[in-house]
Design a protein around this motif. Structure first.
Motif, PDB file in Angstrom:
ATOM      1  N   ARG A   1     -37.564 -12.726  20.044  1.00  0.00           N
ATOM      2  CA  ARG A   1     -36.689 -12.063  20.170  1.00  0.00           C
ATOM      3  C   ARG A   1     -37.637 -10.195  19.405  1.00  0.00           C
ATOM      4  O   ARG A   1     -37.266  -9.829  18.997  1.00  0.00           O
ATOM      5  CB  ARG A   1     -35.120 -12.061  20.001  1.00  0.00           C
ATOM      6  CG  ARG A   1     -34.725 -12.693  20.328  1.00  0.00           C
ATOM      7  CD  ARG A   1     -32.703 -12.867  20.638  1.00  0.00           C
ATOM      8  NE  ARG A   1     -32.482 -13.574  21.487  1.00  0.00           N
ATOM      9  CZ  ARG A   1     -31.366 -14.582  21.478  1.00  0.00           C
ATOM     10  NH1 ARG A   1     -30.968 -13.702  20.362  1.00  0.00           N
ATOM     11  NH2 ARG A   1     -30.506 -14.728  22.661  1.00  0.00           N
TER      12      ARG A   1
ATOM     13  N   ARG B   1     -36.259 -18.815  17.687  1.00  0.00           N
ATOM     14  CA  ARG B   1     -36.001 -17.516  18.019  1.00  0.00           C
ATOM     15  C   ARG B   1     -36.373 -16.203  17.992  1.00  0.00           C
ATOM     16  O   ARG B   1     -35.926 -15.043  18.810  1.00  0.00           O
ATOM     17  CB  ARG B   1     -34.232 -18.084  18.867  1.00  0.00           C
ATOM     18  CG  ARG B   1     -33.714 -17.067  19.275  1.00  0.00           C
ATOM     19  CD  ARG B   1     -32.616 -17.541  19.618  1.00  0.00           C
ATOM     20  NE  ARG B   1     -32.422 -18.399  20.616  1.00  0.00           N
ATOM     21  CZ  ARG B   1     -31.054 -19.873  20.902  1.00  0.00           C
ATOM     22  NH1 ARG B   1     -30.266 -19.403  20.311  1.00  0.00           N
ATOM     23  NH2 ARG B   1     -31.531 -20.959  21.004  1.00  0.00           N
TER      24      ARG B   1
ATOM     25  N   LYS C   1     -29.395  -6.371  21.423  1.00  0.00           N
ATOM     26  CA  LYS C   1     -29.464  -7.919  21.491  1.00  0.00           C
ATOM     27  C   LYS C   1     -31.672  -8.304  22.393  1.00  0.00           C
ATOM     28  O   LYS C   1     -32.118  -9.131  22.288  1.00  0.00           O
ATOM     29  CB  LYS C   1     -29.118  -8.837  21.591  1.00  0.00           C
ATOM     30  CG  LYS C   1     -29.276 -10.416  21.908  1.00  0.00           C
ATOM     31  CD  LYS C   1     -28.031 -11.259  21.440  1.00  0.00           C
ATOM     32  CE  LYS C   1     -28.519 -12.987  21.581  1.00  0.00           C
ATOM     33  NZ  LYS C   1     -26.678 -13.697  21.633  1.00  0.00           N
ATOM     34  N   TYR C   2     -31.312  -7.535  24.057  1.00  0.00           N
ATOM     35  CA  TYR C   2     -32.140  -8.215  24.781  1.00  0.00           C
ATOM     36  C   TYR C   2     -33.567  -6.782  24.595  1.00  0.00           C
ATOM     37  O   TYR C   2     -34.112  -6.771  25.058  1.00  0.00           O
ATOM     38  CB  TYR C   2     -31.589  -8.827  25.715  1.00  0.00           C
ATOM     39  CG  TYR C   2     -30.834  -9.895  25.686  1.00  0.00           C
ATOM     40  CD1 TYR C   2     -31.716 -11.203  24.928  1.00  0.00           C
ATOM     41  CD2 TYR C   2     -29.194  -9.360  26.118  1.00  0.00           C
ATOM     42  CE1 TYR C   2     -30.552 -12.221  24.972  1.00  0.00           C
ATOM     43  CE2 TYR C   2     -28.440 -10.789  26.245  1.00  0.00           C
ATOM     44  CZ  TYR C   2     -29.761 -12.124  25.594  1.00  0.00           C
ATOM     45  OH  TYR C   2     -28.966 -13.280  25.223  1.00  0.00           O
TER      46      TYR C   2
END
Length: 263
Positions: free
Chosen positions: A152, A148, A110-111
């Motif tokens: 990302r 978002r 995810k990050y």
């Protein structure tokens, strides 16, 4: 002269080049544990320590929500919460608890731009969700809002859904669900606040309704906490005419207060 297997000496130079290239890649980028970074024997694997920290979700669990039971209550049992508040989805399944190395995998995907983890995580999801996969016609994912997504660069749920589709041959309806309203991060919110936060946040675009209407949909996400997000997404799919919706996530939080590092 050629071997009966079909291998020809004329193919040997090409094979040596490919093998040499693979050896060089392994030398320059040796496989490491997806959880802690220690060297391991092969790519897409965990070291023994990280593997020991993974808690796979096995029966007994609620037949509807997939929430684990402390002890076996018998086949087909559902939890009191499902009886009191039936979810809009047919069934929900998850591969692992959201702790230990599994938590690191989620954060890496995810990050930390670790999209390469999606295939391994998808394999675990397929094992855990075979019954809902076999009973589905099409796969969709929980979407990010475009702002978002821009920050990302990719949607981790979409990467998981795409990997599952490739491994199973099920069609992935990319863009089948859209987040039409930006929402707050769910971390730190109680159940009612989470429900209010995602209410009306999802919709099926008109151009995608033909891929949803009348079909059995499998909704994919990375982590299930209280279920507020997947329930809101499920309602949007049902409004678009989905025959029914099941949910498959990589992990689920053991208790709603256990996701403090998850955004």
């Amino acid at each position: 002269m050629e071997f009966r297997s079909g291998f020809g000496f004329r193919n040997l130079p090409g094979m040596l080049v490919r093998d040499g290239a693979s050896w060089l890649v392994r030398l320059l980028y040796p496989p490491v544990c997806a959880g802690c970074g220690l060297f391991v024997a092969g790519s897409g694997a965990l070291c023994s320590h990280c593997w020991g920290s993974v808690r796979f979700i096995e029966r007994p669990f609620c037949e509807v929500s997939g929430a684990p039971f402390d002890h076996d209550l018998g086949a087909g049992m559902v939890s009191p919460d499902v009886i009191a508040n039936p979810p809009p989805y047919e069934k929900a399944r998850a591969a692992v608890f959201y702790d230990g190395a599994a938590r690191k995998l989620v954060h890496g995907l995810k990050y930390s731009d670790r999209a390469d983890l999606a295939r391994m995580m998808a394999g675990w999801m397929i094992r855990a969700g075979r019954e809902v996969l076999d009973d589905s016609d099409v796969i969709v994912c929980v979407p990010l809002h475009r702002r978002r997504l821009f920050s990302r660069r990719y949607n981790q749920a979409a990467e998981l859904a795409r990997a599952i589709a490739r491994l199973t041959g099920k069609p992935f309806e990319a863009g089948g669900l859209r987040r039409v309203r930006a929402t707050r991060q769910q971390v730190g919110l109680g159940l009612r606040a989470r429900q209010d936060n995602v209410r009306g946040a999802f919709a099926v675009p008109a151009a995608r309704q033909s891929g949803i209407a009348g079909r059995r949909v499998l909704l994919v996400d990375d982590v299930l906490t209280t279920g507020s997000t997947v329930e809101a997404a499920t309602r949007a799919l049902l409004r678009a005419g989905a025959q029914r919706v099941s949910v498959l996530t990589f992990a689920r939080v053991a208790s709603p207060g256990g996701e403090t590092l998850y955004a």
